[in-house]
Design a protein around this motif. Structure first.
Motif, PDB file in Angstrom:
ATOM      1  N   LYS A 198      39.179  38.320  60.231  1.00  0.00           N
ATOM      2  CA  LYS A 198      38.532  38.995  61.366  1.00  0.00           C
ATOM      3  C   LYS A 198      38.947  38.332  62.673  1.00  0.00           C
ATOM      4  O   LYS A 198      38.989  37.108  62.759  1.00  0.00           O
ATOM      5  N   MET A 199      39.248  39.158  63.660  1.00  0.00           N
ATOM      6  CA  MET A 199      39.632  38.653  64.972  1.00  0.00           C
ATOM      7  C   MET A 199      38.658  39.178  66.032  1.00  0.00           C
ATOM      8  O   MET A 199      37.950  40.148  65.807  1.00  0.00           O
ATOM      9  N   ARG A 200      38.637  38.489  67.172  1.00  0.00           N
ATOM     10  CA  ARG A 200      37.778  38.902  68.281  1.00  0.00           C
ATOM     11  C   ARG A 200      38.538  39.812  69.242  1.00  0.00           C
ATOM     12  O   ARG A 200      39.707  39.556  69.549  1.00  0.00           O
ATOM     13  N   VAL A 201      37.834  40.831  69.722  1.00  0.00           N
ATOM     14  CA  VAL A 201      38.390  41.708  70.762  1.00  0.00           C
ATOM     15  C   VAL A 201      37.294  41.929  71.812  1.00  0.00           C
ATOM     16  O   VAL A 201      36.177  41.462  71.641  1.00  0.00           O
ATOM     17  N   GLY A 202      37.621  42.653  72.863  1.00  0.00           N
ATOM     18  CA  GLY A 202      36.596  42.973  73.858  1.00  0.00           C
ATOM     19  C   GLY A 202      36.726  42.086  75.069  1.00  0.00           C
ATOM     20  O   GLY A 202      37.821  41.909  75.595  1.00  0.00           O
ATOM     21  N   VAL A 203      35.597  41.487  75.456  1.00  0.00           N
ATOM     22  CA  VAL A 203      35.587  40.651  76.652  1.00  0.00           C
ATOM     23  C   VAL A 203      36.677  39.574  76.606  1.00  0.00           C
ATOM     24  O   VAL A 203      37.273  39.201  77.604  1.00  0.00           O
ATOM     25  N   ILE A 204      36.966  39.106  75.398  1.00  0.00           N
ATOM     26  CA  ILE A 204      37.927  38.023  75.245  1.00  0.00           C
ATOM     27  C   ILE A 204      39.337  38.407  75.743  1.00  0.00           C
ATOM     28  O   ILE A 204      40.102  37.560  76.178  1.00  0.00           O
ATOM     29  N   TRP A 231      19.729  34.020  43.049  1.00  0.00           N
ATOM     30  CA  TRP A 231      20.274  35.325  42.648  1.00  0.00           C
ATOM     31  C   TRP A 231      19.681  35.798  41.326  1.00  0.00           C
ATOM     32  O   TRP A 231      19.511  36.994  41.099  1.00  0.00           O
ATOM     33  N   ARG A 232      19.330  34.857  40.444  1.00  0.00           N
ATOM     34  CA  ARG A 232      18.759  35.273  39.172  1.00  0.00           C
ATOM     35  C   ARG A 232      17.377  35.897  39.391  1.00  0.00           C
ATOM     36  O   ARG A 232      17.016  36.891  38.756  1.00  0.00           O
ATOM     37  N   LEU A 233      16.625  35.332  40.341  1.00  0.00           N
ATOM     38  CA  LEU A 233      15.290  35.858  40.627  1.00  0.00           C
ATOM     39  C   LEU A 233      15.370  37.219  41.326  1.00  0.00           C
ATOM     40  O   LEU A 233      14.423  37.991  41.332  1.00  0.00           O
ATOM     41  N   LEU A 234      16.523  37.498  41.933  1.00  0.00           N
ATOM     42  CA  LEU A 234      16.697  38.779  42.638  1.00  0.00           C
ATOM     43  C   LEU A 234      17.243  39.856  41.710  1.00  0.00           C
ATOM     44  O   LEU A 234      17.521  40.968  42.146  1.00  0.00           O
ATOM     45  N   GLY A 235      17.442  39.511  40.441  1.00  0.00           N
ATOM     46  CA  GLY A 235      17.902  40.528  39.489  1.00  0.00           C
ATOM     47  C   GLY A 235      19.243  40.227  38.873  1.00  0.00           C
ATOM     48  O   GLY A 235      19.767  41.030  38.097  1.00  0.00           O
ATOM     49  N   GLY A 236      19.825  39.083  39.222  1.00  0.00           N
ATOM     50  CA  GLY A 236      21.120  38.727  38.627  1.00  0.00           C
ATOM     51  C   GLY A 236      22.261  38.934  39.601  1.00  0.00           C
ATOM     52  O   GLY A 236      22.120  39.631  40.604  1.00  0.00           O
ATOM     53  N   ARG A 237      23.407  38.289  39.297  1.00  0.00           N
ATOM     54  CA  ARG A 237      24.551  38.417  40.211  1.00  0.00           C
ATOM     55  C   ARG A 237      25.594  39.361  39.616  1.00  0.00           C
ATOM     56  O   ARG A 237      25.761  39.431  38.401  1.00  0.00           O
ATOM     57  N   LYS A 238      26.283  40.047  40.486  1.00  0.00           N
ATOM     58  CA  LYS A 238      27.272  41.017  40.005  1.00  0.00           C
ATOM     59  C   LYS A 238      28.552  40.335  39.560  1.00  0.00           C
ATOM     60  O   LYS A 238      29.336  40.916  38.812  1.00  0.00           O
ATOM     61  N   ALA A 239      28.785  39.098  40.038  1.00  0.00           N
ATOM     62  CA  ALA A 239      30.004  38.375  39.679  1.00  0.00           C
ATOM     63  C   ALA A 239      29.804  36.901  39.947  1.00  0.00           C
ATOM     64  O   ALA A 239      28.908  36.518  40.710  1.00  0.00           O
ATOM     65  N   GLU A 240      30.635  36.069  39.352  1.00  0.00           N
ATOM     66  CA  GLU A 240      30.517  34.627  39.585  1.00  0.00           C
ATOM     67  C   GLU A 240      31.103  34.222  40.932  1.00  0.00           C
ATOM     68  O   GLU A 240      30.781  33.190  41.482  1.00  0.00           O
ATOM     69  N   ARG A 241      32.045  35.014  41.420  1.00  0.00           N
ATOM     70  CA  ARG A 241      32.580  34.753  42.759  1.00  0.00           C
ATOM     71  C   ARG A 241      32.816  36.090  43.451  1.00  0.00           C
ATOM     72  O   ARG A 241      32.971  37.128  42.808  1.00  0.00           O
ATOM     73  N   MET A 242      32.804  36.015  44.787  1.00  0.00           N
ATOM     74  CA  MET A 242      32.975  37.255  45.553  1.00  0.00           C
ATOM     75  C   MET A 242      34.032  37.052  46.641  1.00  0.00           C
ATOM     76  O   MET A 242      34.257  35.932  47.097  1.00  0.00           O
ATOM     77  N   PRO A 243      34.659  38.134  47.080  1.00  0.00           N
ATOM     78  CA  PRO A 243      35.685  38.010  48.110  1.00  0.00           C
ATOM     79  C   PRO A 243      35.112  37.555  49.449  1.00  0.00           C
ATOM     80  O   PRO A 243      34.002  37.926  49.813  1.00  0.00           O
ATOM     81  N   ALA A 244      35.885  36.718  50.159  1.00  0.00           N
ATOM     82  CA  ALA A 244      35.485  36.229  51.470  1.00  0.00           C
ATOM     83  C   ALA A 244      36.544  36.643  52.481  1.00  0.00           C
ATOM     84  O   ALA A 244      37.708  36.839  52.127  1.00  0.00           O
ATOM     85  N   TYR A 245      36.129  36.770  53.736  1.00  0.00           N
ATOM     86  CA  TYR A 245      37.127  36.984  54.791  1.00  0.00           C
ATOM     87  C   TYR A 245      37.067  35.834  55.786  1.00  0.00           C
ATOM     88  O   TYR A 245      36.009  35.260  56.016  1.00  0.00           O
ATOM     89  N   ALA A 246      38.216  35.483  56.321  1.00  0.00           N
ATOM     90  CA  ALA A 246      38.309  34.397  57.295  1.00  0.00           C
ATOM     91  C   ALA A 246      37.923  34.943  58.662  1.00  0.00           C
ATOM     92  O   ALA A 246      38.489  35.927  59.135  1.00  0.00           O
ATOM     93  N   SER A 247      36.952  34.293  59.301  1.00  0.00           N
ATOM     94  CA  SER A 247      36.433  34.777  60.570  1.00  0.00           C
ATOM     95  C   SER A 247      36.839  33.844  61.695  1.00  0.00           C
ATOM     96  O   SER A 247      36.444  32.686  61.733  1.00  0.00           O
ATOM     97  N   GLY A 248      37.672  34.351  62.594  1.00  0.00           N
ATOM     98  CA  GLY A 248      38.154  33.548  63.720  1.00  0.00           C
ATOM     99  C   GLY A 248      38.910  34.479  64.648  1.00  0.00           C
ATOM    100  O   GLY A 248      38.390  35.501  65.062  1.00  0.00           O
ATOM    101  N   GLY A 249      40.169  34.120  64.931  1.00  0.00           N
ATOM    102  CA  GLY A 249      41.024  35.060  65.641  1.00  0.00           C
ATOM    103  C   GLY A 249      40.735  35.233  67.122  1.00  0.00           C
ATOM    104  O   GLY A 249      40.497  36.345  67.578  1.00  0.00           O
ATOM    105  N   TRP A 250      40.796  34.095  67.847  1.00  0.00           N
ATOM    106  CA  TRP A 250      40.595  34.170  69.301  1.00  0.00           C
ATOM    107  C   TRP A 250      41.928  34.117  70.070  1.00  0.00           C
ATOM    108  O   TRP A 250      41.935  34.209  71.295  1.00  0.00           O
ATOM    109  N   ALA A 251      43.024  33.916  69.363  1.00  0.00           N
ATOM    110  CA  ALA A 251      44.310  33.696  70.035  1.00  0.00           C
ATOM    111  C   ALA A 251      44.775  34.937  70.812  1.00  0.00           C
ATOM    112  O   ALA A 251      44.331  36.055  70.541  1.00  0.00           O
ATOM    113  N   ASP A 252      45.695  34.712  71.743  1.00  0.00           N
ATOM    114  CA  ASP A 252      46.195  35.830  72.545  1.00  0.00           C
ATOM    115  C   ASP A 252      47.281  36.598  71.769  1.00  0.00           C
ATOM    116  O   ASP A 252      47.590  36.274  70.625  1.00  0.00           O
TER     117      ASP A 252
END
Ligand SMILES: O=C(O)[C@@H](O)[C@H](O)[C@H](O)CO
Ligand SMILES: [Mg+2]
Length: 388
Positions: A181-187, A139-160
């Motif tokens: 995040k949850m899955r929709v569509g074909v599931i 990140w330093r070679l790309l110009g620096g980081r905007k923050a020391e940590r960033m928000p994450a989202y939990a990706s799953g959500g296959w339940a009925d």
């Protein structure tokens, strides 16, 4: 500085039956990636990751053959720090404005698909070497980081419908996630039952937690529009790949039909694909996958397009540790960088390939500050699971 060797190996990691989930495309029994190891004559080692399939399940032989038989011989003897030049040669072959140092002519191997994934794996390893050679995180070679940590989202959500609220709340409790995040569509069959699951999810989460839906491109345009109408008041963070990535105009039509933001990009291969998404106004959020889209070099360009079109960047991080770390560096350095995906399905290549752990605390992920990608690859783990 010169490249001495380039080696790609397919890592195939079976997932124990009790930890498998059933995705849109069936039961997920393994997690796979191609590990690229580049060593310089002076003893520096960089690692990258390439992926043949978005879902990270299954066969990677073609990608391994492409890297070891076509790219590797061309790269040996080159300066690994000339990343832009090597990228251009790998993508444009003899049409490149740059040549290989020793005047070799490189073939044009293809402008989408496994060829670009192969470039991704090499590109990540080159950035890793560059960072290590300078003692600096990428990140330093790309110009620096905007923050020391960033928000994450939990990706799953296959339940009925009956189980989805509990499943998503489980993620929130586990890592303090503020978004899921949850899955929709074909599931779940059709837009009406998808919308019922989304309503159940929103009811359990309350208004304060971000909620995204991923349809993996499985709806028709009409179904996707219907779904958007049904969930318009659920305040979705985004609706991902509503229709197949091959129908960008259809995606734009879905986007124009409601106020639900559209996310896409895990199925795209380079900046030109993302330019098309931007120009067609097909998406609000770009999701390049660092093991697929041409690597860090290309993801920064994709981030620049996102920024220029007033879009956000949220890389697809359903990956092993190297592409995951690369996504963190790019997100932290890119003006459009927004939120990080954290897979809640079994993901041994994220949690066991690296000696470091990526832990979500209060919904936030640390941006690695060790040199290069900041990932120490466990060679013992790699060798145990290497198939080719
Ligand atoms: O956005 C995501 O994380 C998904 O598209 C995953 O890549 C998929 O569910 C893996 O099977
Ligand atoms: Mg997705």
């Amino acid at each position: 500085m010169k490249i001495k060797s380039v080696l790609a190996r397919w890592l195939h990691v079976p997932i124990p039956y009790e930890q498998q989930h059933v995705s849109d495309f069936g039961r997920v029994a393994s997690f796979d990636c191609v590990l690229v190891r580049i060593e310089t004559a002076c003893g520096l080692v960089g690692y990258g990751e390439a992926k043949e399939e978005v879902g990270s399940e299954g066969n990677s032989q073609a990608l391994v053959a492409l890297i070891n038989e076509k790219y590797a011989p061309a790269l040996v003897g080159e300066d690994p720090r000339d990343i832009s030049r090597l990228w251009e040669v790998m993508y444009n072959g003899c049409r490149a404005h740059y040549a290989l140092a020793e005047g070799h002519v490189f073939p044009i191997l293809g402008r989408r698909g496994v060829s670009v994934s192969a470039i991704s794996g090499v590109d990540l390893a080159l950035w890793d070497i560059l960072g290590k050679s300078l003692g600096a995180p990428v990140w330093r070679l790309l110009g620096g980081r905007k923050a020391e940590r960033m928000p994450a989202y939990a990706s799953g959500g296959w339940a009925d419908e009956a189980g989805i609220g509990r499943q998503l709340m489980g993620y929130v409790e586990r890592g303090g996630f503020k978004a899921v995040k949850m899955r929709v569509g074909v599931i779940d069959g059709d837009p009406v039952s998808s919308a019922r699951r989304v309503r159940a999810a929103r009811e359990a989460l309350g208004p304060g937690i971000g909620l995204a839906c991923d349809a993996h491109g499985t709806y028709t345009v009409a179904q996707a529009k219907r779904f958007c109408r049904l969930v318009e008041d659920e305040n979705l963070m985004w609706f991902e790949e509503p229709v197949t990535a091959d129908d960008k105009r259809g995606m734009a039509e879905v986007r124009a039909s409601s106020s639900v933001p559209i996310a896409a990009g895990e199925s795209e291969f380079n900046r030109f694909d993302f330019r098309d998404l931007a120009e067609l106004r097909a998406a609000d959020v770009f999701q390049p996958d660092l093991a697929i889209c041409g690597g860090i070099t290309e993801a920064m360009r994709i981030g620049a397009i996102a920024s220029a079109f007033n879009l956000r960047l949220a890389p697809h991080l359903w990956t092993g540790a190297l592409a995951f770390a690369a996504g963190l560096h790019v997100s932290a350095a890119s003006p459009a960088g927004w939120i990080l995906e954290y897979s809640l399905g079994a993901n041994p290549l994220l949690h066991e390939l690296a000696e470091e752990t990526f832990t979500v605390v209060d919904g936030m992920l640390d941006i690695p500050d060790r040199p290069g990608l900041g990932v120490t690859v466990s060679e013992a783990f790699a060798q145990r699971h290497a198939i080719a």
